[in-house]
Design a protein around this motif. Structure first.
Motif, PDB file in Angstrom:
ATOM      1  N   ALA A   1       0.845  -1.197   0.000  1.00  0.00           N
ATOM      2  CA  ALA A   1       0.000   0.000   0.000  1.00  0.00           C
ATOM      3  C   ALA A   1       0.879   1.246   0.000  1.00  0.00           C
ATOM      4  O   ALA A   1       1.604   1.507   0.965  1.00  0.00           O
ATOM      5  CB  ALA A   1      -0.922  -0.008   1.214  1.00  0.00           C
ATOM      6  N   LEU A   2       0.802   2.025  -1.085  1.00  0.00           N
ATOM      7  CA  LEU A   2       1.559   3.267  -1.182  1.00  0.00           C
ATOM      8  C   LEU A   2       0.734   4.462  -0.723  1.00  0.00           C
ATOM      9  O   LEU A   2       1.294   5.475  -0.293  1.00  0.00           O
ATOM     10  CB  LEU A   2       2.029   3.486  -2.619  1.00  0.00           C
ATOM     11  CG  LEU A   2       2.956   2.401  -3.192  1.00  0.00           C
ATOM     12  CD1 LEU A   2       3.402   2.784  -4.598  1.00  0.00           C
ATOM     13  CD2 LEU A   2       4.160   2.179  -2.298  1.00  0.00           C
ATOM     14  N   MET A   3      -0.590   4.335  -0.815  1.00  0.00           N
ATOM     15  CA  MET A   3      -1.467   5.429  -0.404  1.00  0.00           C
ATOM     16  C   MET A   3      -2.696   4.858   0.293  1.00  0.00           C
ATOM     17  O   MET A   3      -3.176   3.778  -0.071  1.00  0.00           O
ATOM     18  CB  MET A   3      -1.919   6.264  -1.617  1.00  0.00           C
ATOM     19  CG  MET A   3      -0.823   7.094  -2.244  1.00  0.00           C
ATOM     20  SD  MET A   3      -1.497   8.289  -3.461  1.00  0.00           S
ATOM     21  CE  MET A   3      -2.349   7.209  -4.567  1.00  0.00           C
TER      22      MET A   3
ATOM     23  N   VAL B   1      -8.089   0.336  -4.492  1.00  0.00           N
ATOM     24  CA  VAL B   1      -8.878   1.256  -5.326  1.00  0.00           C
ATOM     25  C   VAL B   1      -8.067   1.778  -6.508  1.00  0.00           C
ATOM     26  O   VAL B   1      -8.643   2.383  -7.428  1.00  0.00           O
ATOM     27  CB  VAL B   1      -9.407   2.432  -4.487  1.00  0.00           C
ATOM     28  CG1 VAL B   1     -10.403   1.917  -3.447  1.00  0.00           C
ATOM     29  CG2 VAL B   1      -8.268   3.198  -3.802  1.00  0.00           C
ATOM     30  N   GLN B   2      -6.750   1.576  -6.478  1.00  0.00           N
ATOM     31  CA  GLN B   2      -5.923   2.023  -7.597  1.00  0.00           C
ATOM     32  C   GLN B   2      -4.653   1.176  -7.625  1.00  0.00           C
ATOM     33  O   GLN B   2      -4.109   0.834  -6.573  1.00  0.00           O
ATOM     34  CB  GLN B   2      -5.574   3.511  -7.468  1.00  0.00           C
ATOM     35  CG  GLN B   2      -4.798   4.071  -8.649  1.00  0.00           C
ATOM     36  CD  GLN B   2      -4.487   5.554  -8.490  1.00  0.00           C
ATOM     37  OE1 GLN B   2      -4.962   6.200  -7.538  1.00  0.00           O
ATOM     38  NE2 GLN B   2      -3.702   6.095  -9.411  1.00  0.00           N
TER      39      GLN B   2
ATOM     40  N   VAL C   1      -0.146  -0.428  -4.687  1.00  0.00           N
ATOM     41  CA  VAL C   1      -1.554  -0.025  -4.828  1.00  0.00           C
ATOM     42  C   VAL C   1      -1.891   1.099  -3.867  1.00  0.00           C
ATOM     43  O   VAL C   1      -1.144   1.427  -2.942  1.00  0.00           O
ATOM     44  CB  VAL C   1      -2.490  -1.231  -4.554  1.00  0.00           C
ATOM     45  CG1 VAL C   1      -2.231  -2.343  -5.551  1.00  0.00           C
ATOM     46  CG2 VAL C   1      -2.311  -1.740  -3.126  1.00  0.00           C
ATOM     47  N   ALA C   2      -3.073   1.691  -4.112  1.00  0.00           N
ATOM     48  CA  ALA C   2      -3.710   2.624  -3.186  1.00  0.00           C
ATOM     49  C   ALA C   2      -4.944   1.922  -2.625  1.00  0.00           C
ATOM     50  O   ALA C   2      -5.638   1.194  -3.329  1.00  0.00           O
ATOM     51  CB  ALA C   2      -4.111   3.900  -3.904  1.00  0.00           C
ATOM     52  N   VAL C   3      -5.195   2.119  -1.343  1.00  0.00           N
ATOM     53  CA  VAL C   3      -6.280   1.409  -0.672  1.00  0.00           C
ATOM     54  C   VAL C   3      -7.217   2.404   0.001  1.00  0.00           C
ATOM     55  O   VAL C   3      -6.859   3.565   0.227  1.00  0.00           O
ATOM     56  CB  VAL C   3      -5.730   0.413   0.367  1.00  0.00           C
ATOM     57  CG1 VAL C   3      -4.883  -0.665  -0.305  1.00  0.00           C
ATOM     58  CG2 VAL C   3      -4.944   1.122   1.444  1.00  0.00           C
TER      59      VAL C   3
END
Length: 222
Positions: free
Chosen positions: A174-176, A197-198, A216-218
């Motif tokens: 998770a990056l964001m 989500v991304q 990813v972004a979560v």
């Protein structure tokens, strides 16, 4: 031999005692009726000798005495020893075969992982080309990208990381972390867990071994 002349303690013959008749003493060592050995009066049988007869060997209860024919043949013991050696060698061979198989599979996975790591930039370009609509269905480049993905799947390569997946720290990075009401964030209906989500970069796994986690972004459901 039968002794018909008994003696008194003083040495005089028994028949010479006044008022007594002849005395017959049977001093044969073997009883003619029972066939057993006679012992002098007052003598107890030896503790080491079996009772009843000193001329016969003791017979085990319930069967005849053991003889040479009851002993195991040397060839039987040798055959049992060879059989045990064969079983031990067979077990060692099975262990060696299983260990070799595991090592071969590990070597193959490591080789495939090396190839995937070298292809990561290409796979990222294909991912972004799809995201931007540059690989429309039916175009030559789309067909080439599909063939490359199918070929990698034959070697156990699987792409991970897609919008809507439940976040898994084993395969996702998770990056964001975005709020559920942020613009552009759409969570599947009924979501109760942290969800992707991304996707910035897709991840790849070789037979459950992560080559690269998906970045990813979560977002959490409201």
């Amino acid at each position: 031999m039968t002794d018909i002349h008994g003696t008194q303690p003083g040495g005089a013959p028994d028949e010479e005692r006044p008022g007594s008749g002849p005395v017959i003493r049977d001093r044969r060592l073997i009883d003619p009726e029972t066939g057993q050995v006679r012992r002098p009066e007052g003598q107890q049988p030896s503790a080491d000798a079996p009772q009843g007869s000193s001329t016969q060997e003791a017979t085990p209860a319930g069967g005849p005495p053991a003889g040479p024919e009851d002993e195991p043949h040397p060839d039987t013991a040798l055959a049992a020893e060879r059989l045990e050696e064969m079983r031990r060698m067979q077990a060692e061979f099975v262990n060696f075969r299983n260990r070799t198989q595991r090592e071969r599979e590990g070597d193959r996975d490591r080789a495939t992982s090396s190839v995937v790591e070298a292809l990561l930039p290409v796979m990222d370009d294909i991912h972004w080309a799809r995201e931007h609509g540059d690989l429309a269905e039916g175009t030559p480049f789309a067909a080439i990208a599909d063939k490359l993905g199918q070929t990698l799947e034959r070697f156990g390569v699987k792409q991970v990381g897609a919008v809507g997946e439940i976040f898994d720290p084993n395969v996702h990075e998770a990056l964001m972390h975005m709020p559920a009401d942020a613009p552009g964030v759409e969570l599947p209906e009924g979501t109760t867990e942290m969800t992707v989500v991304q996707v910035m970069q897709p991840g790849f796994v070789v037979n459950d071994k992560v080559v690269r986690a998906a970045r990813v972004a979560v977002a959490d459901p409201a």
